[in-house]
Motif scaffolding. Sequence first.
Motif, PDB file in Angstrom:
ATOM      1  N   ILE A  87     -25.875  -8.488 -18.401  1.00  0.00           N
ATOM      2  CA  ILE A  87     -24.885  -7.433 -18.236  1.00  0.00           C
ATOM      3  C   ILE A  87     -25.134  -6.635 -16.962  1.00  0.00           C
ATOM      4  O   ILE A  87     -26.263  -6.548 -16.469  1.00  0.00           O
ATOM      5  CB  ILE A  87     -24.864  -6.470 -19.446  1.00  0.00           C
ATOM      6  CG1 ILE A  87     -26.145  -5.629 -19.512  1.00  0.00           C
ATOM      7  CG2 ILE A  87     -24.659  -7.232 -20.742  1.00  0.00           C
ATOM      8  CD1 ILE A  87     -26.085  -4.537 -20.580  1.00  0.00           C
ATOM      9  N   ASP A  88     -24.049  -6.084 -16.422  1.00  0.00           N
ATOM     10  CA  ASP A  88     -24.125  -5.037 -15.412  1.00  0.00           C
ATOM     11  C   ASP A  88     -23.930  -3.723 -16.151  1.00  0.00           C
ATOM     12  O   ASP A  88     -22.945  -3.556 -16.889  1.00  0.00           O
ATOM     13  CB  ASP A  88     -23.051  -5.215 -14.346  1.00  0.00           C
ATOM     14  CG  ASP A  88     -23.368  -6.370 -13.405  1.00  0.00           C
ATOM     15  OD1 ASP A  88     -24.456  -6.963 -13.535  1.00  0.00           O
ATOM     16  OD2 ASP A  88     -22.518  -6.683 -12.554  1.00  0.00           O
ATOM     17  N   PHE A  89     -24.860  -2.801 -15.938  1.00  0.00           N
ATOM     18  CA  PHE A  89     -24.909  -1.586 -16.748  1.00  0.00           C
ATOM     19  C   PHE A  89     -25.084  -0.373 -15.841  1.00  0.00           C
ATOM     20  O   PHE A  89     -25.947  -0.364 -14.949  1.00  0.00           O
ATOM     21  CB  PHE A  89     -26.076  -1.685 -17.735  1.00  0.00           C
ATOM     22  CG  PHE A  89     -26.210  -0.515 -18.664  1.00  0.00           C
ATOM     23  CD1 PHE A  89     -25.354  -0.360 -19.741  1.00  0.00           C
ATOM     24  CD2 PHE A  89     -27.202   0.436 -18.459  1.00  0.00           C
ATOM     25  CE1 PHE A  89     -25.483   0.720 -20.604  1.00  0.00           C
ATOM     26  CE2 PHE A  89     -27.341   1.516 -19.312  1.00  0.00           C
ATOM     27  CZ  PHE A  89     -26.477   1.661 -20.391  1.00  0.00           C
ATOM     28  N   VAL A  90     -24.260   0.646 -16.074  1.00  0.00           N
ATOM     29  CA  VAL A  90     -24.331   1.889 -15.311  1.00  0.00           C
ATOM     30  C   VAL A  90     -24.774   3.005 -16.251  1.00  0.00           C
ATOM     31  O   VAL A  90     -24.031   3.371 -17.170  1.00  0.00           O
ATOM     32  CB  VAL A  90     -22.966   2.240 -14.693  1.00  0.00           C
ATOM     33  CG1 VAL A  90     -23.063   3.549 -13.902  1.00  0.00           C
ATOM     34  CG2 VAL A  90     -22.467   1.116 -13.798  1.00  0.00           C
ATOM     35  N   GLY A 115     -22.179   6.854 -13.137  1.00  0.00           N
ATOM     36  CA  GLY A 115     -21.881   6.973 -14.558  1.00  0.00           C
ATOM     37  C   GLY A 115     -21.109   8.226 -14.896  1.00  0.00           C
ATOM     38  O   GLY A 115     -20.245   8.218 -15.784  1.00  0.00           O
ATOM     39  N   ARG A 116     -21.391   9.317 -14.188  1.00  0.00           N
ATOM     40  CA  ARG A 116     -20.689  10.572 -14.477  1.00  0.00           C
ATOM     41  C   ARG A 116     -19.226  10.523 -14.054  1.00  0.00           C
ATOM     42  O   ARG A 116     -18.428  11.365 -14.480  1.00  0.00           O
ATOM     43  CB  ARG A 116     -21.414  11.731 -13.788  1.00  0.00           C
ATOM     44  CG  ARG A 116     -22.756  12.075 -14.446  1.00  0.00           C
ATOM     45  CD  ARG A 116     -23.311  13.386 -13.917  1.00  0.00           C
ATOM     46  NE  ARG A 116     -23.809  13.259 -12.555  1.00  0.00           N
ATOM     47  CZ  ARG A 116     -25.059  12.939 -12.240  1.00  0.00           C
ATOM     48  NH1 ARG A 116     -25.943  12.699 -13.207  1.00  0.00           N
ATOM     49  NH2 ARG A 116     -25.448  12.857 -10.980  1.00  0.00           N
ATOM     50  N   GLY A 166     -15.585   1.122 -17.645  1.00  0.00           N
ATOM     51  CA  GLY A 166     -16.640   0.427 -18.362  1.00  0.00           C
ATOM     52  C   GLY A 166     -16.534   0.668 -19.854  1.00  0.00           C
ATOM     53  O   GLY A 166     -15.905   1.634 -20.308  1.00  0.00           O
ATOM     54  N   TYR A 167     -17.141  -0.228 -20.608  1.00  0.00           N
ATOM     55  CA  TYR A 167     -17.216  -0.055 -22.066  1.00  0.00           C
ATOM     56  C   TYR A 167     -18.389   0.873 -22.347  1.00  0.00           C
ATOM     57  O   TYR A 167     -19.535   0.557 -22.015  1.00  0.00           O
ATOM     58  CB  TYR A 167     -17.405  -1.404 -22.754  1.00  0.00           C
ATOM     59  CG  TYR A 167     -17.559  -1.301 -24.259  1.00  0.00           C
ATOM     60  CD1 TYR A 167     -16.453  -1.068 -25.068  1.00  0.00           C
ATOM     61  CD2 TYR A 167     -18.805  -1.418 -24.866  1.00  0.00           C
ATOM     62  CE1 TYR A 167     -16.585  -0.961 -26.447  1.00  0.00           C
ATOM     63  CE2 TYR A 167     -18.951  -1.318 -26.239  1.00  0.00           C
ATOM     64  CZ  TYR A 167     -17.835  -1.085 -27.027  1.00  0.00           C
ATOM     65  OH  TYR A 167     -17.975  -0.972 -28.391  1.00  0.00           O
ATOM     66  N   GLY A 210     -24.629   4.506 -21.517  1.00  0.00           N
ATOM     67  CA  GLY A 210     -24.071   4.090 -20.244  1.00  0.00           C
ATOM     68  C   GLY A 210     -22.811   3.274 -20.415  1.00  0.00           C
ATOM     69  O   GLY A 210     -22.196   3.257 -21.492  1.00  0.00           O
ATOM     70  N   TYR A 211     -22.440   2.573 -19.350  1.00  0.00           N
ATOM     71  CA  TYR A 211     -21.194   1.810 -19.319  1.00  0.00           C
ATOM     72  C   TYR A 211     -21.488   0.352 -18.960  1.00  0.00           C
ATOM     73  O   TYR A 211     -22.188   0.073 -17.983  1.00  0.00           O
ATOM     74  CB  TYR A 211     -20.223   2.403 -18.299  1.00  0.00           C
ATOM     75  CG  TYR A 211     -19.772   3.798 -18.648  1.00  0.00           C
ATOM     76  CD1 TYR A 211     -18.616   4.009 -19.391  1.00  0.00           C
ATOM     77  CD2 TYR A 211     -20.520   4.904 -18.239  1.00  0.00           C
ATOM     78  CE1 TYR A 211     -18.203   5.293 -19.722  1.00  0.00           C
ATOM     79  CE2 TYR A 211     -20.111   6.194 -18.566  1.00  0.00           C
ATOM     80  CZ  TYR A 211     -18.962   6.379 -19.312  1.00  0.00           C
ATOM     81  OH  TYR A 211     -18.558   7.649 -19.647  1.00  0.00           O
TER      82      TYR A 211
END
Length: 525
Positions: free
Chosen positions: A172-175, A182-183, A141-142, A79-80
């Motif tokens: 963290i905020d994570f997608v 995310g796509r 995003g990373y 993810g990001y």
Amino acid sequence: MLCESPTNPTLPARLRDRLRVAGALAVSTLALALAPATAAAAGDVQHLSYRIGPFHITPGQNRIAFAPIAPSQRPAVPGYITRIKPNLTYLNGKIPRVDIVHLHHAVWLNLSRKDATMGGPERFFAAGEEKTIFRVPPGYGYYYDPKDRWVLNHMLHDLVGKPAEVYVTYDIDFVPADSPTGRRMKAVRPIWMDVQNGSLYPVFDVLKGSGEGGRFTFPDQARNPYRGGPRNVWRVDRDGVLVAGAGHVHPGGLYTDLWLNRPGATPARARCAATAGAARRRCLAKAPTVRGQWVHLLRSKAKYFGKKGPIDWDLAMTGSRPDWQVQVRKGDLLRITATYDSSRAAWYESMGIMVLYMADGSGGKDPLRTKVDYIGTTTHGRLPENIDRGGRPTNLPNPLALPAGGPAPSVIGISDFRYQVGDFLLPGAGKRPPVVRRGQQVLFVNGDDGREIYHSVTSCREPCNRSSGIGYPLADGRFDSGQLGSRLPGVGRVEWQLPTSRLKPGTYTYFCRIHPFMRGSFRVQ
């Protein structure tokens, strides 16, 4: 040495050797202060919390170490990462005061990727005492792969000579990559800019009164700052867009600046000669900031919350605005400088870092034609644990009022957090300032080095007897031993010769920059 999370296996010796160099190069008390933004599609954003440790902090600790970050201490799926909030806590969750135990630095290293500006493991996030929060604008995003190998390079600092147990935490905020948001995400990579990039311990000294007008800019105003070429310049390796960035400084720091030079191209100059007054000011405000062939991209400012000004960690850094979006091209040169206040104190072992996040491809604003260096906002407000409490009245003696002690010995040991002669906390006559003859050889020796405890002998303004904190005592610039220690961040030696031949008659006070409760004095005759 290696400090590991007890839930993780021991790092292989070959990896340890690699990290001693790569991790040391990442030393900094930095957190990536990037533009405030909200990730798109809040339903796809996961808010995750992790902690690494516990770490046992030994009395007086100030060492550089490494800990593997286990799969359980990071997301389980690709993810990001769009936001990271770092912290340091005791085992009970309470946050320690910065003048007791602090996070000198924690650098998250990705061993599976190559660092853009230095080579070696990628430095993709870091935190320092100011605990700046990292954010990137919506849509970026990373990229995180659970197969990547992560390691934490950390430097946990005890200032009071007492043991502690702590966690390094990060929210963290994570997608997730397979979510609708995310796509559509675009990956960014970290671009680590440092005025001492590539140095094993990337620091420099700011001498009191150096520079001009009470301000000193490194490396511009330093004498012979580099050997073998500048360390603060990076040649862009591919076309891209800078989407976020911010800087890191130590106490005394005012701001870091980022500049760009495009070989063969000339930045646009403001054409405001025909205007006057408010119209001229508006015209100039819209034009790129140009110095020679360099155009200014970003200034990350330190906002000090207290009334004392730039002398402590009671600060937050500004980051780039959400709409920064700066176009860079392969072959462009990026350059960083750091500016400190030099009017009030000397600042030893200072840093100047700026971490940028860059997306590959075209687009963005052409900085040679458009002004992009607008000041952003700070990433957090005032932190209660960072409010400085130094400088209050105490019962410590005033060495100016004490009778002289005996003749100073040729060697003054430093052991168990005490200067063995003239220390303020010694009993009876031991605290009296020993008498030093001008030209006499007096050698300070750190006897605590074997326990990995490093000390300094740093002059402070007399009587130097108020309560210790980050902003007290302050180094007044008359003398400093460096951090006496055989290993980093020590200077590689445990002895230091007091420069008695250039000291005028009078009483002098000094302290330890690493453990500021340590004070001592001597009297020159």
